[in-house]
Write an enzyme that holds these catalytic residues in place. Sequence first.
Site, PDB file in Angstrom:
ATOM      1  N   GLY A   1       0.838  -1.206   0.000  1.00  0.00           N
ATOM      2  CA  GLY A   1       0.000   0.000   0.000  1.00  0.00           C
ATOM      3  C   GLY A   1       0.862   1.240   0.000  1.00  0.00           C
ATOM      4  O   GLY A   1       2.078   1.176   0.203  1.00  0.00           O
TER       5      GLY A   1
ATOM      6  N   GLY B   1       2.708   3.773   1.364  1.00  0.00           N
ATOM      7  CA  GLY B   1       3.263   4.041   2.687  1.00  0.00           C
ATOM      8  C   GLY B   1       3.811   5.442   2.832  1.00  0.00           C
ATOM      9  O   GLY B   1       4.111   5.889   3.936  1.00  0.00           O
ATOM     10  N   ARG B   2       3.982   6.111   1.694  1.00  0.00           N
ATOM     11  CA  ARG B   2       4.524   7.480   1.760  1.00  0.00           C
ATOM     12  C   ARG B   2       3.926   8.334   0.657  1.00  0.00           C
ATOM     13  O   ARG B   2       4.575   9.240   0.149  1.00  0.00           O
ATOM     14  CB  ARG B   2       6.039   7.459   1.629  1.00  0.00           C
ATOM     15  CG  ARG B   2       6.481   6.700   0.411  1.00  0.00           C
ATOM     16  CD  ARG B   2       7.904   6.909   0.078  1.00  0.00           C
ATOM     17  NE  ARG B   2       8.319   5.830  -0.823  1.00  0.00           N
ATOM     18  CZ  ARG B   2       9.469   5.788  -1.438  1.00  0.00           C
ATOM     19  NH1 ARG B   2      10.322   6.752  -1.244  1.00  0.00           N
ATOM     20  NH2 ARG B   2       9.767   4.785  -2.217  1.00  0.00           N
TER      21      ARG B   2
ATOM     22  N   LYS C   1       3.912  12.315  -3.279  1.00  0.00           N
ATOM     23  CA  LYS C   1       4.794  11.222  -2.827  1.00  0.00           C
ATOM     24  C   LYS C   1       5.818  11.801  -1.853  1.00  0.00           C
ATOM     25  O   LYS C   1       6.525  12.745  -2.191  1.00  0.00           O
ATOM     26  CB  LYS C   1       5.487  10.600  -4.044  1.00  0.00           C
ATOM     27  CG  LYS C   1       6.253   9.331  -3.736  1.00  0.00           C
ATOM     28  CD  LYS C   1       6.714   8.663  -5.029  1.00  0.00           C
ATOM     29  CE  LYS C   1       7.595   7.462  -4.751  1.00  0.00           C
ATOM     30  NZ  LYS C   1       8.110   6.864  -5.997  1.00  0.00           N
TER      31      LYS C   1
ATOM     32  N   ASP D   1       8.853   6.148   7.520  1.00  0.00           N
ATOM     33  CA  ASP D   1       8.465   7.470   8.025  1.00  0.00           C
ATOM     34  C   ASP D   1       7.508   8.201   7.093  1.00  0.00           C
ATOM     35  O   ASP D   1       7.086   9.324   7.385  1.00  0.00           O
ATOM     36  CB  ASP D   1       9.717   8.323   8.272  1.00  0.00           C
ATOM     37  CG  ASP D   1      10.543   8.512   7.004  1.00  0.00           C
ATOM     38  OD1 ASP D   1      10.105   8.055   5.922  1.00  0.00           O
ATOM     39  OD2 ASP D   1      11.629   9.115   7.094  1.00  0.00           O
ATOM     40  N   GLY D   2       7.197   7.586   5.959  1.00  0.00           N
ATOM     41  CA  GLY D   2       6.261   8.221   5.035  1.00  0.00           C
ATOM     42  C   GLY D   2       6.853   9.374   4.247  1.00  0.00           C
ATOM     43  O   GLY D   2       6.139  10.084   3.535  1.00  0.00           O
TER      44      GLY D   2
ATOM     45  N   ARG E   1       3.160  13.641  -8.528  1.00  0.00           N
ATOM     46  CA  ARG E   1       3.217  12.928  -9.802  1.00  0.00           C
ATOM     47  C   ARG E   1       1.819  12.656 -10.320  1.00  0.00           C
ATOM     48  O   ARG E   1       0.849  12.610  -9.571  1.00  0.00           O
ATOM     49  CB  ARG E   1       4.033  11.646  -9.692  1.00  0.00           C
ATOM     50  CG  ARG E   1       3.367  10.528  -8.956  1.00  0.00           C
ATOM     51  CD  ARG E   1       4.233   9.265  -9.039  1.00  0.00           C
ATOM     52  NE  ARG E   1       3.678   8.211  -8.216  1.00  0.00           N
ATOM     53  CZ  ARG E   1       4.303   7.077  -7.941  1.00  0.00           C
ATOM     54  NH1 ARG E   1       5.518   6.854  -8.411  1.00  0.00           N
ATOM     55  NH2 ARG E   1       3.723   6.169  -7.203  1.00  0.00           N
TER      56      ARG E   1
ATOM     57  N   ASP F   1       3.843  -4.939  -7.355  1.00  0.00           N
ATOM     58  CA  ASP F   1       3.253  -3.693  -6.862  1.00  0.00           C
ATOM     59  C   ASP F   1       3.805  -2.484  -7.610  1.00  0.00           C
ATOM     60  O   ASP F   1       3.265  -1.384  -7.471  1.00  0.00           O
ATOM     61  CB  ASP F   1       3.490  -3.539  -5.352  1.00  0.00           C
ATOM     62  CG  ASP F   1       4.956  -3.688  -4.973  1.00  0.00           C
ATOM     63  OD1 ASP F   1       5.498  -4.788  -5.198  1.00  0.00           O
ATOM     64  OD2 ASP F   1       5.551  -2.732  -4.480  1.00  0.00           O
ATOM     65  N   ASN F   2       4.852  -2.665  -8.389  1.00  0.00           N
ATOM     66  CA  ASN F   2       5.401  -1.571  -9.191  1.00  0.00           C
ATOM     67  C   ASN F   2       5.098  -1.776 -10.667  1.00  0.00           C
ATOM     68  O   ASN F   2       5.799  -1.254 -11.533  1.00  0.00           O
ATOM     69  CB  ASN F   2       6.908  -1.456  -8.974  1.00  0.00           C
ATOM     70  CG  ASN F   2       7.254  -1.036  -7.550  1.00  0.00           C
ATOM     71  OD1 ASN F   2       6.447  -0.390  -6.884  1.00  0.00           O
ATOM     72  ND2 ASN F   2       8.423  -1.406  -7.082  1.00  0.00           N
TER      73      ASN F   2
HETATM   74  P1  AMP Z   1       8.883   0.826  -3.520  1.00  0.00           P
HETATM   75  O1  AMP Z   1       9.687  -0.419  -3.744  1.00  0.00           O
HETATM   76  O2  AMP Z   1       9.688   2.069  -3.407  1.00  0.00           O
HETATM   77  O3  AMP Z   1       7.823   0.961  -4.553  1.00  0.00           O
HETATM   78  O4  AMP Z   1       8.172   0.687  -2.089  1.00  0.00           O
HETATM   79  C1  AMP Z   1       7.707  -0.515  -1.561  1.00  0.00           C
HETATM   80  C2  AMP Z   1       6.744  -0.264  -0.424  1.00  0.00           C
HETATM   81  O5  AMP Z   1       7.406   0.388   0.672  1.00  0.00           O
HETATM   82  C3  AMP Z   1       5.557   0.600  -0.779  1.00  0.00           C
HETATM   83  O6  AMP Z   1       4.440   0.086  -0.112  1.00  0.00           O
HETATM   84  C4  AMP Z   1       5.949   1.950  -0.253  1.00  0.00           C
HETATM   85  O7  AMP Z   1       4.827   2.757   0.027  1.00  0.00           O
HETATM   86  C5  AMP Z   1       6.698   1.588   1.013  1.00  0.00           C
HETATM   87  N1  AMP Z   1       7.650   2.631   1.414  1.00  0.00           N
HETATM   88  C6  AMP Z   1       8.773   2.992   0.758  1.00  0.00           C
HETATM   89  N2  AMP Z   1       9.402   3.989   1.397  1.00  0.00           N
HETATM   90  C7  AMP Z   1       8.659   4.306   2.487  1.00  0.00           C
HETATM   91  C8  AMP Z   1       8.777   5.251   3.560  1.00  0.00           C
HETATM   92  N3  AMP Z   1       9.804   6.106   3.636  1.00  0.00           N
HETATM   93  N4  AMP Z   1       7.819   5.252   4.504  1.00  0.00           N
HETATM   94  C9  AMP Z   1       6.799   4.400   4.438  1.00  0.00           C
HETATM   95  N5  AMP Z   1       6.623   3.487   3.468  1.00  0.00           N
HETATM   96  C10 AMP Z   1       7.542   3.423   2.494  1.00  0.00           C
HETATM   97 MG    MG Z   2       6.267   0.920  -5.233  1.00  0.00          MG
END
Ligand code: AMP
Ligand code: MG
Length: 453
Positions: free
Chosen positions: A82, A84-85, A104, A116-117, A168, A240-241
């Site tokens: 989901g 997360g940030r 984002k 930390d979002g 974005r 998820d990407n």
């Molecule tokens: P990503 O591989 O960057 O697409 O991220 C994978 C997952 O980690 C996604 O659910 C993101 O929302 C979560 N995520 C990445 N960085 C953060 C962050 N700094 N704080 C919270 N969630 C994160």
């Molecule tokens: Mg992602």
Amino acid sequence: MFHFDNSYQRLPETLFSRVAPTPVSAPSLLAFNKGLAAELGLGPLPGKAAEIFAGNDLPEGADPIAQLYAGHQFGNWNPQLGDGRAVLLGEVVSDSGRHDIQLKGSGPTPYSRAGDGRAWLGPVIREYIVSEAMHALGVPTTRALAAVRTGDPVLREDGPMPGAVLTRTARSHIRVGTFQVLAARGMTEELQALTDHTIARHYPDADGPLGLLTAVVEAQARLVAKWMGLGFIHGVMNTDNCAVSGETIDYGPCAFMDAYHPMMVFSSIDRGSRYAYGEQPQIAAWNCAQLATALLPLMPDQDAAVAEFTDAVNRFGDIFQPAWIETFGAKLGIADPTPDDVPLIQDLLTLMAQDRADFTNTFATLDRDQFLQREAFDDWHRRWQTRATGPRTTPQVIPRNHRIEAVIQSAVAGDDAPFHAMLAAVTDPFTPHPDFARPPTEDERVARTFCGT
Ligand code: AMP
Ligand code: MG
């Protein structure tokens, strides 16, 4: 400035959590994309732009949510991910269609887990530059509308870094993992609603789940063929990407290759080379197979559906292969490329790999000086001349990693001029920009890239 029409928020509430961005201390605008704003039919930049793009000031009509999804990360199932940030403010509709507006780095959400979002300036700049370059190169992609500094530090491995938020846009942020989370939870009604929504939004001609799957397979095959033609390595092709719209999404440890090698990997976390350059087509097909699995619960006759879905996923190669030939044919000025041209293309790539020739500059110049084996190249060149008839469509400049790193370092030190200079060059990629065309020296070479977290 936005005229929102938020269709995703009308879907079942399991699919998201309502959550507002967390305000930041001192927002200041780093970049605003006027061209994109015009395409989206947004009015002039409001006085409070920095506050809006930082999430401090919610524009009228916004209905901020974090979207739920799951996914296979490096092949391993993760039942809940989901946003997360990130938060989705809503959707705007213009002559150019419907677009998500997402912040984002805007603070924690119910899906933040230990994170930390937030985002720091580096990944925000990287995504801004690379996504806008991809768009200019003709690749379907999410885009960058704005970037702001937050004025707050973000703690990362190397210590406190300046925080930033990227705004974005995307045709949608619906991922393979969005379908997977509902299938895994046995939420068939919600899965049906998401499927209907996705078909209406992206593939109105598609007939049911099989039609949707077929359309996504085609979009992904065409997308990855374009990546291959640019030497682009996404780096984290987790489900998820993987956007069902067929747009490139979630630029993390991505990179354009300098020296060519088919097994090139940049991402520091991709230890098994799962997402190496040359693996990308089969990974995209694998992701489509995960979508197929997630759609199965919607089918009354499961056995028949398994057979049909398998066929649909297996057609990935039938679409990818001609798209790849067309892409590389265009790069070499072959007006009517056919499968008979594959050996010619492949022999050049083999020579490039052996000599670690620069991917972009080799295609841009077809110059023997790119090679150590110059006679072998001359032989290839003679063969090529018998097939080359038209102009070559190949970029003169791509966003090279070492230049992105230098831009980030300058921005961290407070100088944004290199960012704007690089952005201008890479969004005009078919014109020579000699300063940005130079490959890295041994000292400048960036061997590893990192996730934005
Ligand atoms: P990503 O591989 O960057 O697409 O991220 C994978 C997952 O980690 C996604 O659910 C993101 O929302 C979560 N995520 C990445 N960085 C953060 C962050 N700094 N704080 C919270 N969630 C994160
Ligand atoms: Mg992602």
